[in-house]
Design a protein around this motif. Structure first.
Motif, PDB file in Angstrom:
ATOM      1  N   GLU A  45     -89.119  -1.768 -50.979  1.00 45.92           N
ATOM      2  CA  GLU A  45     -89.561  -2.935 -51.746  1.00 45.92           C
ATOM      3  C   GLU A  45     -88.380  -3.703 -52.306  1.00 45.92           C
ATOM      4  O   GLU A  45     -88.386  -4.948 -52.338  1.00 45.92           O
ATOM      5  CB  GLU A  45     -90.497  -2.497 -52.870  1.00 45.92           C
ATOM      6  CG  GLU A  45     -91.868  -2.047 -52.380  1.00 45.92           C
ATOM      7  CD  GLU A  45     -92.732  -1.466 -53.483  1.00 45.92           C
ATOM      8  OE1 GLU A  45     -93.972  -1.488 -53.329  1.00 45.92           O
ATOM      9  OE2 GLU A  45     -92.171  -0.980 -54.501  1.00 45.92           O
ATOM     10  N   ALA A  46     -87.355  -2.991 -52.747  1.00 45.62           N
ATOM     11  CA  ALA A  46     -86.170  -3.650 -53.282  1.00 45.62           C
ATOM     12  C   ALA A  46     -85.460  -4.453 -52.199  1.00 45.62           C
ATOM     13  O   ALA A  46     -85.001  -5.579 -52.444  1.00 45.62           O
ATOM     14  CB  ALA A  46     -85.227  -2.619 -53.893  1.00 45.62           C
ATOM     15  N   VAL A  47     -85.359  -3.895 -50.999  1.00 45.34           N
ATOM     16  CA  VAL A  47     -84.722  -4.624 -49.900  1.00 45.34           C
ATOM     17  C   VAL A  47     -85.552  -5.849 -49.539  1.00 45.34           C
ATOM     18  O   VAL A  47     -85.015  -6.952 -49.358  1.00 45.34           O
ATOM     19  CB  VAL A  47     -84.526  -3.709 -48.680  1.00 45.34           C
ATOM     20  CG1 VAL A  47     -84.039  -4.509 -47.467  1.00 45.34           C
ATOM     21  CG2 VAL A  47     -83.533  -2.598 -49.003  1.00 45.34           C
ATOM     22  N   ALA A  48     -86.876  -5.686 -49.452  1.00 45.31           N
ATOM     23  CA  ALA A  48     -87.751  -6.818 -49.120  1.00 45.31           C
ATOM     24  C   ALA A  48     -87.655  -7.910 -50.176  1.00 45.31           C
ATOM     25  O   ALA A  48     -87.611  -9.104 -49.852  1.00 45.31           O
ATOM     26  CB  ALA A  48     -89.189  -6.344 -48.966  1.00 45.31           C
ATOM     27  N   ALA A  49     -87.613  -7.514 -51.433  1.00 40.75           N
ATOM     28  CA  ALA A  49     -87.510  -8.497 -52.514  1.00 40.75           C
ATOM     29  C   ALA A  49     -86.187  -9.244 -52.431  1.00 40.75           C
ATOM     30  O   ALA A  49     -86.123 -10.461 -52.673  1.00 40.75           O
ATOM     31  CB  ALA A  49     -87.644  -7.806 -53.863  1.00 40.75           C
ATOM     32  N   GLY A  50     -85.120  -8.537 -52.093  1.00 38.54           N
ATOM     33  CA  GLY A  50     -83.822  -9.180 -51.953  1.00 38.54           C
ATOM     34  C   GLY A  50     -83.782 -10.153 -50.793  1.00 38.54           C
ATOM     35  O   GLY A  50     -83.084 -11.167 -50.849  1.00 38.54           O
ATOM     36  N   ILE A  51     -84.538  -9.856 -49.751  1.00 34.06           N
ATOM     37  CA  ILE A  51     -84.602 -10.739 -48.586  1.00 34.06           C
ATOM     38  C   ILE A  51     -85.418 -11.991 -48.895  1.00 34.06           C
ATOM     39  O   ILE A  51     -85.039 -13.107 -48.555  1.00 34.06           O
ATOM     40  CB  ILE A  51     -85.212 -10.003 -47.375  1.00 34.06           C
ATOM     41  CG1 ILE A  51     -84.253  -8.929 -46.861  1.00 34.06           C
ATOM     42  CG2 ILE A  51     -85.567 -10.978 -46.253  1.00 34.06           C
ATOM     43  CD1 ILE A  51     -84.848  -8.026 -45.802  1.00 34.06           C
ATOM     44  N   GLY A  52     -86.588 -11.804 -49.553  1.00 37.16           N
ATOM     45  CA  GLY A  52     -87.497 -12.926 -49.741  1.00 37.16           C
ATOM     46  C   GLY A  52     -88.046 -13.360 -48.396  1.00 37.16           C
ATOM     47  O   GLY A  52     -88.312 -12.533 -47.520  1.00 37.16           O
ATOM     48  N   LYS A  53     -88.222 -14.643 -48.188  1.00 34.66           N
ATOM     49  CA  LYS A  53     -88.598 -15.208 -46.877  1.00 34.66           C
ATOM     50  C   LYS A  53     -89.806 -14.510 -46.258  1.00 34.66           C
ATOM     51  O   LYS A  53     -89.879 -14.333 -45.037  1.00 34.66           O
ATOM     52  CB  LYS A  53     -87.419 -15.133 -45.906  1.00 34.66           C
ATOM     53  CG  LYS A  53     -86.171 -15.870 -46.371  1.00 34.66           C
ATOM     54  CD  LYS A  53     -85.048 -15.729 -45.363  1.00 34.66           C
ATOM     55  CE  LYS A  53     -83.783 -16.424 -45.830  1.00 34.66           C
ATOM     56  NZ  LYS A  53     -82.672 -16.291 -44.868  1.00 34.66           N
TER      57      LYS A  53
END
Length: 256
Positions: A45-53
């Motif tokens: 979730e942290a990686v996905a949040a950092g990516i956004g998009k």
């Protein structure tokens, strides 16, 4: 490669850290909608949040086929397509030679590294898009023996054989499948921290037989998933700074 995956959907397992994290970020930078899958849901979730998009996180236990199927079902329910699957999740374990590998560790290494690859391949094969690609992380230890961790090496040898054996199944869907066989890579798997992603052109050259970065491996995964690699399937791509290119240096006897 700017925009290579525009309009595509990419699934990355082991995405909470290391090679998976680097690949998830890079697929997104190249235009893909990315699903970050990991047993460590908070990390994904942290990686996905950092990516956004539009990136999303999904939990998966790769050793369970049902969990892999649920992961793929979630991708299809949310995105309606799957163009790229980077099946990267793995486990090394604490091993320092055959004497330190017991049956429990052997079973865990095989369950995650080999059965996990099989489960992921089975789950994505049924839905992978025409023109799609699957990349599975094996290891240089899948090409040669690894005395420190023979169970890990055995599992990764199995991954290479599995990938080669699945070419026809993916070809029937107009898709490709390949394995990656990295040498030494500085990732959390061996206690190294994750580092910032840089423009691909700024990645440093790795000295002969040196340690690569997670992003070095991620860039090859992106290339193998792209149309530029459309002539390549069923291969075990080694990336190891020449580690396996020669015999080990001969140690000459020292004496008067």
């Amino acid at each position: 490669m700017a925009g290579t995956f525009e309009g595509k959907v990419a699934l990355v397992t082991g995405a909470a850290s290391g090679i998976g994290r680097a690949a998830a970020i890079r697929f997104a930078e190249e235009g893909a909608r990315v699903f970050c899958a990991d047993l460590n849901l908070a990390g994904a979730e942290a990686v996905a949040a950092g990516i956004g998009k539009g990136a999303s996180a999904v939990q998966v236990d790769v050793a369970s086929y049902a969990s892999n199927q649920a992961m793929v079902d979630a991708v299809m329910a949310n995105a309606g397509q799957l163009d790229v699957a980077f099946l990267n999740a793995g486990f090394y374990g604490a091993a320092e030679g055959l004497d330190t590998v017991d049956e429990a560790l052997f079973d865990r290494l095989v369950a995650i590294n080999l059965k996990g690859a099989f489960n992921g391949i089975k789950a994505v094969q049924a839905v992978i898009a025409t023109g799609g690609a699957v990349v599975v992380t094996a290891s240089a230890a899948g090409i040669v023996g690894h005395p420190a961790n023979p169970a890990y090496s055995a599992a990764k040898h199995g991954v290479v054989g599995l990938v080669k054996s699945c070419v026809d199944a993916f070809a029937a869907r107009g898709a490709r499948i390949n394995a990656l066989c990295p040498g030494g890579v500085e990732t959390p798997l061996i206690g190294a921290p994750d580092v910032a992603i840089v423009p691909a052109a700024d990645l440093p050259r790795v000295p002969a037989r040196g340690m690569g970065r997670a992003q070095h491996v991620a860039e090859v995964a992106l290339w193998l998933s792209s149309p530029a690699a459309g002539f390549i399937t069923g291969q075990a791509q080694v990336l190891d700074a020449g580690l396996l290119s020669t015999f080990a240096p001969v140690m000459l006897p020292v004496g008067p």
